[in-house]
Design a protein around this motif. Structure first.
Motif, mmCIF file in Angstrom:
data_model
loop_
_atom_site.group_PDB
_atom_site.id
_atom_site.type_symbol
_atom_site.label_atom_id
_atom_site.label_comp_id
_atom_site.label_asym_id
_atom_site.label_seq_id
_atom_site.Cartn_x
_atom_site.Cartn_y
_atom_site.Cartn_z
ATOM 1 N N VAL A 189 0.889 -1.175 -0.151
ATOM 2 C CA VAL A 189 -0.046 0.075 0.113
ATOM 3 C C VAL A 189 0.959 1.266 0.093
ATOM 4 O O VAL A 189 0.622 2.224 -0.749
ATOM 5 N N ASN A 190 1.904 1.155 0.697
ATOM 6 C CA ASN A 190 2.896 2.299 0.904
ATOM 7 C C ASN A 190 4.169 2.061 0.229
ATOM 8 O O ASN A 190 5.174 2.744 0.433
ATOM 9 N N ASN A 191 4.279 0.948 -0.551
ATOM 10 C CA ASN A 191 5.581 0.684 -1.281
ATOM 11 C C ASN A 191 4.971 0.085 -2.527
ATOM 12 O O ASN A 191 5.259 -1.264 -2.943
ATOM 13 N N PRO A 192 4.187 0.689 -3.344
ATOM 14 C CA PRO A 192 3.624 0.220 -4.495
ATOM 15 C C PRO A 192 4.314 -0.301 -5.533
ATOM 16 O O PRO A 192 5.462 0.281 -6.085
ATOM 17 N N ILE A 193 3.642 -1.074 -6.329
ATOM 18 C CA ILE A 193 4.064 -1.702 -7.714
ATOM 19 C C ILE A 193 2.886 -1.414 -8.711
ATOM 20 O O ILE A 193 1.841 -1.999 -8.317
ATOM 21 N N GLY A 194 3.307 -0.829 -9.589
ATOM 22 C CA GLY A 194 2.225 -0.605 -10.603
ATOM 23 C C GLY A 194 2.801 -0.794 -12.086
ATOM 24 O O GLY A 194 3.978 -1.345 -12.235
ATOM 25 N N THR A 195 2.121 -0.364 -12.891
ATOM 26 C CA THR A 195 2.351 -0.641 -14.469
ATOM 27 C C THR A 195 2.603 1.082 -15.048
ATOM 28 O O THR A 195 2.990 1.135 -16.090
ATOM 29 N N GLY A 196 2.594 1.872 -14.074
ATOM 30 C CA GLY A 196 2.450 3.345 -14.592
ATOM 31 C C GLY A 196 3.987 3.876 -14.907
ATOM 32 O O GLY A 196 4.932 3.293 -14.905
ATOM 33 N N PRO A 197 3.973 5.159 -15.456
ATOM 34 C CA PRO A 197 5.214 5.866 -16.115
ATOM 35 C C PRO A 197 6.156 6.042 -14.821
ATOM 36 O O PRO A 197 7.419 6.445 -15.252
ATOM 37 N N PHE A 198 5.837 6.177 -13.540
ATOM 38 C CA PHE A 198 6.725 6.377 -12.421
ATOM 39 C C PHE A 198 6.835 5.179 -11.483
ATOM 40 O O PHE A 198 5.926 4.715 -11.334
ATOM 41 N N LYS A 199 7.957 4.864 -10.940
ATOM 42 C CA LYS A 199 7.871 4.030 -9.779
ATOM 43 C C LYS A 199 8.328 4.561 -8.510
ATOM 44 O O LYS A 199 9.032 5.404 -8.448
ATOM 45 N N PHE A 200 7.645 4.015 -7.537
ATOM 46 C CA PHE A 200 7.839 4.420 -6.066
ATOM 47 C C PHE A 200 9.369 3.914 -5.722
ATOM 48 O O PHE A 200 9.778 3.013 -5.954
ATOM 49 N N THR A 201 10.170 5.047 -5.205
ATOM 50 C CA THR A 201 11.436 4.900 -4.873
ATOM 51 C C THR A 201 11.538 5.028 -3.566
ATOM 52 O O THR A 201 12.302 4.454 -2.570
ATOM 53 N N ARG A 202 11.068 6.224 -2.806
ATOM 54 C CA ARG A 202 11.390 6.621 -1.490
ATOM 55 C C ARG A 202 10.266 7.511 -0.581
ATOM 56 O O ARG A 202 9.864 8.349 -1.515
ATOM 57 N N TRP A 203 10.180 7.286 0.488
ATOM 58 C CA TRP A 203 9.361 7.995 1.145
ATOM 59 C C TRP A 203 9.709 8.436 2.562
ATOM 60 O O TRP A 203 9.950 7.757 3.431
ATOM 61 N N GLU A 204 10.330 9.756 2.454
ATOM 62 C CA GLU A 204 10.953 10.314 3.836
ATOM 63 C C GLU A 204 9.829 10.912 4.687
ATOM 64 O O GLU A 204 9.506 12.180 4.382
ATOM 65 N N LYS A 205 9.255 10.606 5.613
ATOM 66 C CA LYS A 205 8.029 10.934 6.172
ATOM 67 C C LYS A 205 8.109 12.307 6.462
ATOM 68 O O LYS A 205 9.340 12.684 7.148
ATOM 69 N N GLY A 206 7.175 13.395 6.131
ATOM 70 C CA GLY A 206 7.289 14.579 6.821
ATOM 71 C C GLY A 206 7.976 15.574 5.759
ATOM 72 O O GLY A 206 8.179 16.686 6.114
ATOM 73 N N ASN A 207 8.554 14.834 4.648
ATOM 74 C CA ASN A 207 9.464 15.614 3.813
ATOM 75 C C ASN A 207 9.097 15.489 2.286
ATOM 76 O O ASN A 207 8.640 16.519 1.799
ATOM 77 N N TYR A 208 9.328 14.375 1.887
ATOM 78 C CA TYR A 208 8.892 14.036 0.455
ATOM 79 C C TYR A 208 8.648 12.825 0.039
ATOM 80 O O TYR A 208 9.203 11.757 0.813
ATOM 81 N N ILE A 209 8.075 12.607 -1.077
ATOM 82 C CA ILE A 209 7.904 11.115 -1.982
ATOM 83 C C ILE A 209 8.778 11.180 -3.129
ATOM 84 O O ILE A 209 8.465 12.197 -3.956
ATOM 85 N N GLN A 210 9.518 10.161 -3.510
ATOM 86 C CA GLN A 210 10.535 10.343 -4.643
ATOM 87 C C GLN A 210 9.907 9.057 -5.642
ATOM 88 O O GLN A 210 9.777 8.052 -5.375
ATOM 89 N N LEU A 211 9.457 9.422 -6.839
ATOM 90 C CA LEU A 211 9.168 8.543 -7.716
ATOM 91 C C LEU A 211 10.058 8.696 -8.911
ATOM 92 O O LEU A 211 10.332 9.683 -9.468
ATOM 93 N N ASP A 212 10.580 7.597 -9.387
ATOM 94 C CA ASP A 212 11.434 7.545 -10.677
ATOM 95 C C ASP A 212 11.180 7.017 -11.980
ATOM 96 O O ASP A 212 10.046 6.177 -11.779
ATOM 97 N N ARG A 213 11.625 7.375 -13.096
ATOM 98 C CA ARG A 213 11.238 6.952 -14.390
ATOM 99 C C ARG A 213 11.187 5.404 -14.454
ATOM 100 O O ARG A 213 11.919 4.813 -14.054
#
Length: 538
Positions: A189-213
């Motif tokens: 749920v919070n480390n998701p795997i999809g087929t979309g254009p960007f992949k979940f990489t990192r979540w630094e709580k209270g700061n940012y979420i990073q998605l990579d190509r």
């Protein structure tokens, strides 16, 4: 934030690039430049980032980059291919066959197939998404005769079905990750795997979420961007300063005070990203707890509706980013015939405060020595400072008719739990996605079958009206467009007269953007689309 200072060298910003507005010279550049990082600020930080389980705005903004749907939509709201490359409907309208795209893989490398579609829609979205019943209600089963074919079997023809199959409404999730698990507590749920254009990489709580190509994305050459950074900044003024300095490329609606948005749009490097919300028809509203006093009395609900000045709210709190609402269905559907303002009770007469006071008298809520008739709690939506400002206005406005309001400003998780799961509230502010068909977005707010404390953002008012239920259910099955629109007109008349919710404003969900960002708005979902065509002019 370790990676931020490195990637910011490549970050561009945002452009006024939408088919609905005049384009700036930068947007006319024909050759997209691949690479770079786009930094977006949004608020509040989401509780989860898999939108098959939530319709929270920030969840949707993130998840639609990670997941695909079967369909997307052009600016005329016409369905276009996504994971489904073609489709056909049987003569009786009760079977829809989708041919799926070949060669699509999940972010973990596993192949995508029709089994994922069947599992996602029937086991997850239909049950756990707040709009799942509206989108997929009459779909009784999905057959998977082969890996590239998904056959939807419907209990009856369902006109809105094809309008609710985007990544926003019906994201396809991996069966091999979720099957046999407790969906909401699955780590994916919070480390998701999809087929979309960007992949979940990192979540630094209270700061940012990073998605990579996603280098294996099925659209050739897409996405253009290397990275998306979603930053969470507590203070609105700090967010505005970050946009002004070029440290933030896109600020979503609600992250910056509207008065600041009007100032920023005058700067040479910034603009307002017009459009990109036509398919979601967003409306601001107050939800009233119809199951306990005082709002179990229609007269008290109507008194509140009369006491509030929608024009003032639109102009002075939201600085013209919208227009006063007349009811549950947005006027963006006027062209389709679903919207009407004829025969609808209006609350903007010169004698509106007199009417409100009379209604409260009739309800038996007499003024005490201090002028107070009744005290209520109001929980402003935890979406930023402007919602708190609107709460202050509501407190002042209702005091004029003898309703004392105590404001309870809560963090987002507490708000969802107490309001949507426990129904421990009197009145709350929020906004809702109406969608391109009222059955998909508006129905859930007042259809009694959507009273479900396990699924937030449904019928929070716990409103139950057999007449309204019958009308919503008739709209689900009526295939004659003119007759169906008449049903919607009757719903608007009935609901406004009963006011289980108070519809405040049709919202313009515009973003503030840096003009270096190209193709930010390319669909009627805007920044809730995949952003795979977005690129940076450097």
């Amino acid at each position: 934030m370790a990676n931020f200072s490195i990637t910011r060298r490549h970050a561009g910003a945002l452009l006024f690039g939408t088919a609905l507005t005049a384009l700036s010279p930068l947007s006319a550049i024909a050759n997209p430049q691949p690479g770079g990082t786009l930094t977006i600020t949004t608020t509040p930080e989401p509780a989860l980032i898999t939108n098959a389980l939530s319709s929270a705005p920030t969840t949707a903004e993130l998840a639609t980059k990670i997941f695909d749907g079967l369909l997307e939509y052009d600016m005329n709201l016409k369905p276009i291919p996504s994971l489904a490359e073609s489709w056909s409907t049987s003569a009786d309208g009760k079977t829809v066959t989708f041919k799926l795209r070949e060669g699509v893989v999940w972010h973990d490398g596993k192949p995508f197939s029709s089994a994922d579609v069947q599992f996602s829609l029937m086991e997850v979205v239909k049950t756990h998404h707040p709009r799942g019943q509206g989108n997929l209600g009459p779909v009784t089963s999905i057959d998977t005769p082969d890996a590239r074919t998904a056959v939807f079997n419907l209990a009856h023809p369902y006109p809105p079905l094809m309008m609710g199959l985007s990544s926003l409404e019906a994201p396809i999730v991996p069966r091999h990750i979720y099957e046999g698990t407790d969906f909401r507590n699955n780590p994916a749920v919070n480390n998701p795997i999809g087929t979309g254009p960007f992949k979940f990489t990192r979540w630094e709580k209270g700061n940012y979420i990073q998605l990579d190509r996603n280098e294996k994305y099925w659209r050739p050459g897409r996405p253009y961007l290397d990275r998306l950074i979603f930053r969470f900044i507590a203070d609105s003024a700090t967010r505005a300063a970050g946009v002004e300095r070029g440290e933030i490329d896109v600020a979503t609606f609600g992250t910056i005070n509207p008065v600041e948005m009007r100032r920023l749009e005058k700067l040479p490097n910034l603009s307002i990203a017009q459009g990109g919300y036509e398919a979601i028809a967003p409306t601001m509203m107050l939800e009233l707890n119809t199951q306990r006093a005082p709002f179990n009395d229609k007269r008290v609900r109507l008194a509140v509706a009369y006491a509030l000045d929608r024009q003032f709210i639109t102009k002075n709190i939201w600085y013209g980013f919208g227009k006063p609402a007349t009811g549950p269905i947005s006027s963006v559907l006027k062209g389709a015939g679903a919207f009407t303002d004829q025969g609808i009770l209006r609350f903007d007469g010169k004698d509106r405060l007199d009417v409100a006071n009379k209604l409260l008298d009739e309800a038996g809520l007499k003024r005490g020595k201090n002028g107070v008739r009744v005290k209520i709690f109001h929980d402003p939506a935890p979406f930023g400072e402007d919602w708190r400002r609107m709460g202050e206005y509501i407190k002042q406005a209702l005091s004029r008719v003898g309703i004392e309001v105590e404001l309870r400003n809560r963090d987002y998780p507490s708000f969802v739990r107490q309001v949507h799961n426990e129904y421990d509230f009197d009145m709350t502010s929020t906004w809702s996605i109406g969608m391109a068909d009222p059955t998909l977005g508006v129905q859930r707010q007042t259809w009694s079958r959507m009273i479900n404390p396990k699924v937030p953002f449904g019928n929070t008012a716990q409103y139950s009206n057999p007449e309204v239920d019958k009308l919503w259910e008739a709209a689900q099955t009526e295939t004659d467009t003119a007759k169906r629109n008449q049903i919607f007109h009757k719903l608007q008349e009935t609901l406004v007269a009963d006011s289980p919710l108070i519809w405040i404003m049709e919202m313009d969900l515009v973003a503030v953007q840096n003009k270096r960002v190209q193709n930010l708005i390319t669909s009627p979902l805007g920044i809730r689309g995949g952003l795979y065509d977005t690129w940076l002019q450097r």
